[in-house]
Every structure is written in structure tokens, then in C-alpha cells.
Design a protein around this motif. Structure first.
Motif, PDB file in Angstrom:
ATOM      1  N   ARG A  22       7.502  -2.832   8.035  1.00 27.63           N
ATOM      2  CA  ARG A  22       6.200  -2.350   7.594  1.00 27.63           C
ATOM      3  C   ARG A  22       5.145  -3.347   8.043  1.00 27.63           C
ATOM      4  O   ARG A  22       5.260  -4.550   7.795  1.00 27.63           O
ATOM      5  CB  ARG A  22       6.152  -2.219   6.071  1.00 27.63           C
ATOM      6  CG  ARG A  22       4.777  -1.796   5.572  1.00 27.63           C
ATOM      7  CD  ARG A  22       4.753  -1.601   4.079  1.00 27.63           C
ATOM      8  NE  ARG A  22       3.398  -1.296   3.630  1.00 27.63           N
ATOM      9  CZ  ARG A  22       3.079  -0.944   2.407  1.00 27.63           C
ATOM     10  NH1 ARG A  22       4.029  -0.833   1.486  1.00 27.63           N
ATOM     11  NH2 ARG A  22       1.830  -0.689   2.085  1.00 27.63           N
ATOM     12  N   VAL A  23       4.137  -2.829   8.701  1.00 23.14           N
ATOM     13  CA  VAL A  23       2.965  -3.616   9.069  1.00 23.14           C
ATOM     14  C   VAL A  23       1.767  -2.845   8.544  1.00 23.14           C
ATOM     15  O   VAL A  23       1.498  -1.724   9.004  1.00 23.14           O
ATOM     16  CB  VAL A  23       2.857  -3.836  10.594  1.00 23.14           C
ATOM     17  CG1 VAL A  23       1.583  -4.589  10.931  1.00 23.14           C
ATOM     18  CG2 VAL A  23       4.088  -4.574  11.121  1.00 23.14           C
ATOM     19  N   GLY A  24       1.072  -3.426   7.572  1.00 24.62           N
ATOM     20  CA  GLY A  24      -0.032  -2.712   6.931  1.00 24.62           C
ATOM     21  C   GLY A  24       0.489  -1.452   6.275  1.00 24.62           C
ATOM     22  O   GLY A  24       1.410  -1.497   5.473  1.00 24.62           O
ATOM     23  N   GLN A  25      -0.084  -0.325   6.643  1.00 28.33           N
ATOM     24  CA  GLN A  25       0.310   0.956   6.051  1.00 28.33           C
ATOM     25  C   GLN A  25       1.332   1.698   6.915  1.00 28.33           C
ATOM     26  O   GLN A  25       1.730   2.810   6.587  1.00 28.33           O
ATOM     27  CB  GLN A  25      -0.922   1.831   5.827  1.00 28.33           C
ATOM     28  CG  GLN A  25      -1.965   1.203   4.885  1.00 28.33           C
ATOM     29  CD  GLN A  25      -1.393   0.813   3.542  1.00 28.33           C
ATOM     30  OE1 GLN A  25      -1.042  -0.344   3.308  1.00 28.33           O
ATOM     31  NE2 GLN A  25      -1.282   1.759   2.641  1.00 28.33           N
ATOM     32  N   HIS A  26       1.756   1.107   8.042  1.00 32.19           N
ATOM     33  CA  HIS A  26       2.703   1.749   8.956  1.00 32.19           C
ATOM     34  C   HIS A  26       4.117   1.249   8.705  1.00 32.19           C
ATOM     35  O   HIS A  26       4.344   0.044   8.595  1.00 32.19           O
ATOM     36  CB  HIS A  26       2.307   1.461  10.414  1.00 32.19           C
ATOM     37  CG  HIS A  26       0.981   2.017  10.778  1.00 32.19           C
ATOM     38  ND1 HIS A  26       0.832   3.251  11.358  1.00 32.19           N
ATOM     39  CD2 HIS A  26      -0.260   1.519  10.617  1.00 32.19           C
ATOM     40  CE1 HIS A  26      -0.457   3.485  11.544  1.00 32.19           C
ATOM     41  NE2 HIS A  26      -1.141   2.450  11.101  1.00 32.19           N
ATOM     42  N   VAL A  27       5.057   2.184   8.651  1.00 37.24           N
ATOM     43  CA  VAL A  27       6.469   1.845   8.473  1.00 37.24           C
ATOM     44  C   VAL A  27       7.258   2.547   9.578  1.00 37.24           C
ATOM     45  O   VAL A  27       7.095   3.751   9.790  1.00 37.24           O
ATOM     46  CB  VAL A  27       7.007   2.300   7.101  1.00 37.24           C
ATOM     47  CG1 VAL A  27       8.487   1.954   6.960  1.00 37.24           C
ATOM     48  CG2 VAL A  27       6.190   1.705   5.969  1.00 37.24           C
ATOM     49  N   SER A  28       8.095   1.781  10.257  1.00 36.13           N
ATOM     50  CA  SER A  28       9.003   2.346  11.252  1.00 36.13           C
ATOM     51  C   SER A  28      10.431   2.060  10.812  1.00 36.13           C
ATOM     52  O   SER A  28      10.759   0.923  10.464  1.00 36.13           O
ATOM     53  CB  SER A  28       8.755   1.728  12.626  1.00 36.13           C
ATOM     54  OG  SER A  28       7.481   2.090  13.107  1.00 36.13           O
ATOM     55  N   VAL A  29      11.260   3.105  10.848  1.00 35.98           N
ATOM     56  CA  VAL A  29      12.674   2.973  10.507  1.00 35.98           C
ATOM     57  C   VAL A  29      13.464   3.114  11.801  1.00 35.98           C
ATOM     58  O   VAL A  29      13.299   4.081  12.545  1.00 35.98           O
ATOM     59  CB  VAL A  29      13.119   4.037   9.480  1.00 35.98           C
ATOM     60  CG1 VAL A  29      14.603   3.884   9.149  1.00 35.98           C
ATOM     61  CG2 VAL A  29      12.272   3.952   8.214  1.00 35.98           C
ATOM     62  N   ALA A  30      14.319   2.132  12.052  1.00 33.58           N
ATOM     63  CA  ALA A  30      15.117   2.087  13.273  1.00 33.58           C
ATOM     64  C   ALA A  30      16.092   3.252  13.348  1.00 33.58           C
ATOM     65  O   ALA A  30      16.368   3.917  12.353  1.00 33.58           O
ATOM     66  CB  ALA A  30      15.897   0.772  13.324  1.00 33.58           C
TER      67      ALA A  30
END
Length: 134
Positions: A22-30
């Protein structure tokens, strides 16, 4: 702010990746594979069961990053046999029918483990303010 979420997979430190970031309001799931708590493949030969497991793992990572399925804006479904897309789509639709993120289904030649038939990636944007750290 950068927040890393791990799943406990022995592959994370070996490869050097996180289940989610999570960076700020962005979340990436691998790319999330159908791995059971005991390390074995869940639902061998069953694309639907494997997709459900992948989504369960990814959803847990979202929660740990402070997001939810309602924040999901993109999913990627990778299959070793794209003709089985309807089985994966059924599991995806059960989770996301009301949310309707952009979605891509692609065929790949194989995954790390030959029993894996599907992997899922997810991107989310948290639309509500972040909760204060506890």
C-alpha cells in the motif's frame, strides 16, 4: 507512506516480493496462487475452487492493508487454460458482481507449481480516509 503486507509464504523472502503493498490510498496485491494454509495446492484440477482460494488470500491481504473488496478497481485472472475462464469468472462474479472492477482474463503457459491452474492480481484505491495508526 509505504506499507508492506506479507502472507507468510516461504517464496516471499526467497523471491523478494510482498503479498501486497500500500502506498497512500493505492493497494496492489501480487499474483496470488491457490495455496492452502499447509502449503499444498487447494482444489487440484478445479479452476473454480482455486480461484475462490486465490480471492480469499487476496482479500485477506487487502484487509491487512486497510482496504476491502469494495475498493478494488482492477483484477487480473491468469489461467493456464483460457477455455476454463467461465469457472474462474463464476468465482470472480460471486465476489465482485456489485463492485464491477475492470478485469482481464489471460492465458499463461504455466505457473511455478504445475498444479496451479489460476493466479489472481488485484489493484485497489481506498476512497475513504485512512484510519489513524493503532
Amino acid at each position: 507512506m509505504r506499507r508492506i503486507v506479507g502472507s507468510g509464504s516461504p517464496l516471499e523472502p526467497q523471491i523478494g516480493f510482498s503479498r501486497a503493498v500500500r502506498v497512500g490510498q493505492h493497494v496492489s496485491v501480487a499474483g496470488t496462487a491457490p495455496i492452502g494454509d499447509d502449503g499444498s495446492t487447494v482444489g487440484p484440477g478445479d479452476v473454480y475452487a482455486q480461484t475462490v482460494r486465490c480471492l480469499d488470500i487476496a482479500e485477506q491481504a487487502l484487509r491487512e492493508a486497510g482496504a476491502s473488496v469494495e475498493d478494488v478497481v482492477r483484477t487480473r485472472i491468469m489461467l493456464t487454460d483460457v477455455t476454463t475462464w467461465k469457472e474462474a469468472a463464476r468465482a470472480h462474479g460471486e465476489r465482485f458482481a456489485a463492485i464491477r472492477p475492470v478485469t482481464t482474463f489471460v492465458e499463461v503457459s504455466r505457473f511455478i507449481e504445475p498444479d496451479w491452474l489460476v493466479e489472481v492480481e488485484i489493484d485497489a484505491v481506498i476512497a475513504r480516509p485512512a484510519a489513524p495508526p493503532s
